[in-house]
Scaffold this motif. Structure first.
Motif, PDB file in Angstrom:
ATOM      1  N   SER A  58     -49.819 -32.701  16.303  1.00  0.00           N
ATOM      2  CA  SER A  58     -49.615 -31.463  17.049  1.00  0.00           C
ATOM      3  C   SER A  58     -48.458 -31.617  18.027  1.00  0.00           C
ATOM      4  N   TYR A  59     -47.989 -30.488  18.536  1.00  0.00           N
ATOM      5  CA  TYR A  59     -46.930 -30.525  19.542  1.00  0.00           C
ATOM      6  C   TYR A  59     -47.511 -30.717  20.943  1.00  0.00           C
ATOM      7  N   TRP A  60     -48.715 -30.165  21.182  1.00  0.00           N
ATOM      8  CA  TRP A  60     -49.268 -30.196  22.528  1.00  0.00           C
ATOM      9  C   TRP A  60     -49.823 -31.562  22.914  1.00  0.00           C
ATOM     10  N   LYS A  63     -47.301 -34.035  24.203  1.00  0.00           N
ATOM     11  CA  LYS A  63     -46.820 -33.465  25.469  1.00  0.00           C
ATOM     12  C   LYS A  63     -47.805 -33.730  26.596  1.00  0.00           C
ATOM     13  N   ARG A  88     -43.104 -37.378  20.900  1.00  0.00           N
ATOM     14  CA  ARG A  88     -42.537 -36.511  19.870  1.00  0.00           C
ATOM     15  C   ARG A  88     -41.076 -36.223  20.204  1.00  0.00           C
ATOM     16  N   ASN A  90     -38.339 -33.889  18.453  1.00  0.00           N
ATOM     17  CA  ASN A  90     -38.165 -32.853  17.428  1.00  0.00           C
ATOM     18  C   ASN A  90     -39.373 -32.848  16.500  1.00  0.00           C
ATOM     19  N   THR A  91     -39.187 -33.158  15.218  1.00  0.00           N
ATOM     20  CA  THR A  91     -40.305 -33.094  14.270  1.00  0.00           C
ATOM     21  C   THR A  91     -40.982 -34.442  14.058  1.00  0.00           C
ATOM     22  N   VAL A  93     -42.850 -38.101  15.374  1.00  0.00           N
ATOM     23  CA  VAL A  93     -43.668 -38.689  16.429  1.00  0.00           C
ATOM     24  C   VAL A  93     -43.549 -40.205  16.348  1.00  0.00           C
TER      25      VAL A  93
END
Length: 618
Positions: A58-60, A63, A88, A90-91, A93
């Motif tokens: 995930s992105y969150w 973060k 992360r 960009n795309t 991790v």
């Protein structure tokens, strides 16, 4: 160059427990500062927990891990701290270590080699970093070095190998770090527990210190982090090929901190011993810690077990009792009860048997096919441990189910025609009532299947496989049988005397048939010999036969029959292994497709391979 006080801190973390994970890290930093530590290394991915799985995608989630890093920063005044987290970009991790010093970020070092075998699926979530590459990462409105970089403290250069990085025989980062003149290599890890693995790590750390000409400090995660994988919390320090520091493994503490002065002035190499007793002790310690963590992290209030008086359920009963014993001895009664959420209703002056009686309920569910010997075995064991014990029979329920089917079919069920059906209905009938007891108490139901049964599907789905967790699904039956004898003799569990006197049996056929597990299947040592070659080593039926023909004294025709039976039953029972309750990874391999060995549910069942084996001359 000034001397340094190095430290490593193992942590018992949990995915999504942001507050708990941070608290463990901050407390360990505080203790390190009290001890005047200069460099403190935490394990790999310690901010999030290694077992976060697809949350890493995930992105969150990465973060939020950075937000936790910001929370840690103010606690790093006067100390250098290394913490693991996902980053992360960009795309992609990356599995990284963040180097923090005096409330500032010095940089980030990403992992170069990913663990992608056995229980590990890191390539699903992470991208490996290329050696020698360095970029600038912008976060918190500041730019930081990110990549294959080294650092310096008091004139000493240091770098990192993150877990799998160190296990590569060629092109490992340590060789390049050596060329760059580092004095200390830190290895923050999330290395899963397996019996005998600690010895392998000792060899790695000792040889690394020699081959790379460095001081080598290793630190692993601790505990049953997210359900299946166990971490032993190992901390090792080696210099000049000698292991100088090794901590107590598999602790019930939230964290452990170990310090070592560098350079070492008067090295005292440790005497390290490994034996079968060590393996038995490792199994016991790992299983009990896994049960403890599973209990408290699931917020359950105890365990329920269908105690048959046989080897498997008795093993689990000992493990639960020993979990209480070890927890009280290490943490003290009050803290142990607090951790398992029972401080409000169990008095802190309670004895270990009294606590066991409150959190552990057993039931012997007999039928007309059960023997007095197994009833006495179960009752005596439960009484010796202090476990709550119930005894009831299920014949009425079995007869009810049987009569309904007989009415529907218009015929009587017989042992000659309906053997498996009549066995299975007994096992399945035990399930609803024991689940009922577990639900009423808000306890975890313990399933009793072992790995040998998993190999051959010798278990009734929704019967003896029912449970919240399956603690011994990753160990073989012959290991369990010898471990029970060891636990009686060496650990003082004398309630096992009756258990160890019994021959393993399901007791599902009429008593006059004298049913035994090994007659239904094959000798347990033969199962183990075949599974190690077929499953662990991924050998074909032909290979298994040719190897075992030289190692085992059996008639070739009988050996072929056993091998054919193993592969045939293995193939048709994959669907059962797909439905195993959550199991702990305890040995060098297991048969749970969710953690180790994946196999198609539908297959040709090795027909051609077995036919080819049969053509061999005996």
């Amino acid at each position: 160059m000034s001397p340094l006080l190095l430290a490593a801190a193992t942590l018992n973390q949990t995915p999504l427990d942001w507050e708990g994970n941070l608290n463990n890290i901050i407390q360990a930093i505080s203790l390190a500062k009290e001890k005047k530590v200069d460099l403190l290394c935490f394990p790999e991915l310690c901010i999030t927990g290694y077992g976060s799985e697809d949350l890493f995608l995930s992105y969150w989630y990465p973060k939020k891990a950075l937000q936790s890093l910001q929370t840690i920063l103010p606690h790093t005044s006067g100390i250098t701290v290394f913490v693991g987290l996902p980053i992360r970009i960009n795309t992609k991790v990356y599995n990284c270590m963040a180097i923090l010093e005096n409330e500032e970020i010095l940089g980030f070092v990403p992992k170069q080699f990913l663990a992608i075998d056995g229980v590990h699926y890191e390539a699903r979530w992470f991208t490996p970093w290329k050696s020698g590459e360095e970029i600038i990462l912008e976060c918190f409105d500041t730019k930081y070095p990110f990549g294959d970089i080294i650092f310096e403290k008091n004139g000493h250069k240091y770098g990192f190998e993150i877990c799998e990085d160190a296990w590569r025989s060629t092109d490992r980062p340590g060789y390049r770090l050596k060329k760059r003149g580092v004095d200390i290599i830190f290895n923050p890890s999330a290395s899963h527990f397996a019996m005998g693995k600690s010895e392998q790590r000792e060899i790695l750390v000792k040889e690394s210190s020699t081959d790379l000409g460095v001081a080598y400090l290793y630190v692993n995660l601790l505990g049953n982090e997210s359900g299946r994988m166990i971490f032993d919390g190992e901390i090792l320090f080696s210099e000049n090929g000698h292991c100088l520091v090794k901590n107590k493994l598999l602790s019930y503490q939230d964290y452990q901190l170990v310090t070592v002065a560098y350079p070492v002035q008067q090295p005292q190499p440790l005497k390290l011993n490994h034996s079968l007793d060590t393996k038995n002790e490792e199994f016991m310690a790992a299983s009990t810690l896994a049960l403890f963590d599973y209990l408290r992290k699931s917020r359950s209030r105890g365990f329920v077990l269908s105690l048959s008086g046989g080897a498997d359920s008795s093993t689990i009963a000992i493990l639960v009792a020993d979990m209480v014993k070890r927890g009280v001895e290490e943490l003290g009664t009050a803290l142990f009860l607090k951790k398992i959420n029972r401080a409000s209703d169990i008095a802190p002056e309670s004895s270990i048997p009294e606590i066991i009686g409150k959190i552990f309920t057993t039931a012997y569910q007999g039928t007309k096919n059960s023997s007095e010997a197994t009833l006495n075995s179960a009752h005596n064991l439960a009484k010796s441990l202090g476990a709550t014990f119930h005894h009831w029979t299920i014949d009425e329920e079995v007869d009810s189910y049987t009569k309904k089917i007989e009415t529907a079919l218009g015929r009587k069920l017989t042992w000659e025609q309906d053997d498996i059906v009549l066995q299975n209905i007994q096992a399945r009938t035990r399930s609803p009532i024991i689940w009922m007891l577990a639900n009423i108490k808000n306890h975890l139901l313990l399933s009793t299947s072992n790995r040998s049964e998993g190999d051959l599907g010798y278990a009734t789905m929704d019967g003896d496989t029912s449970g919240s967790i399956s603690p011994i699904a990753a160990v073989s039956k012959d290991f369990i049988l010898q471990w029970l004898r060891w636990a009686e003799k060496e650990k003082g569990y004398h309630g096992l005397q009756s258990v160890n006197a019994l021959q393993p049996t399901a007791e599902l056929r009429p008593q006059e048939q004298s049913q035994t597990d090994e007659e239904d299947l094959m000798p347990y040592p033969i199962i183990s010999a075949i599974e190690k070659l077929a499953i662990r080593d991924r050998r074909s039926p032909m290979d298994v036969y040719l190897i075992l023909k030289e190692e085992i004294s059996l008639e070739p025709s009988l050996l072929k029959a056993y091998i054919a039976k193993f592969f045939r039953l293995w193939s048709i029972n994959q669907w059962k292994r797909e439905r195993l309750a959550v199991s702990f990874h305890l040995d060098e391999f297991n048969v749970d497709p969710k953690t180790w060995y994946r196999f198609p549910v539908l297959s040709g069942g090795y027909r051609e391979e077995l036919a080819l084996m049969e053509t061999l001359e005996e």
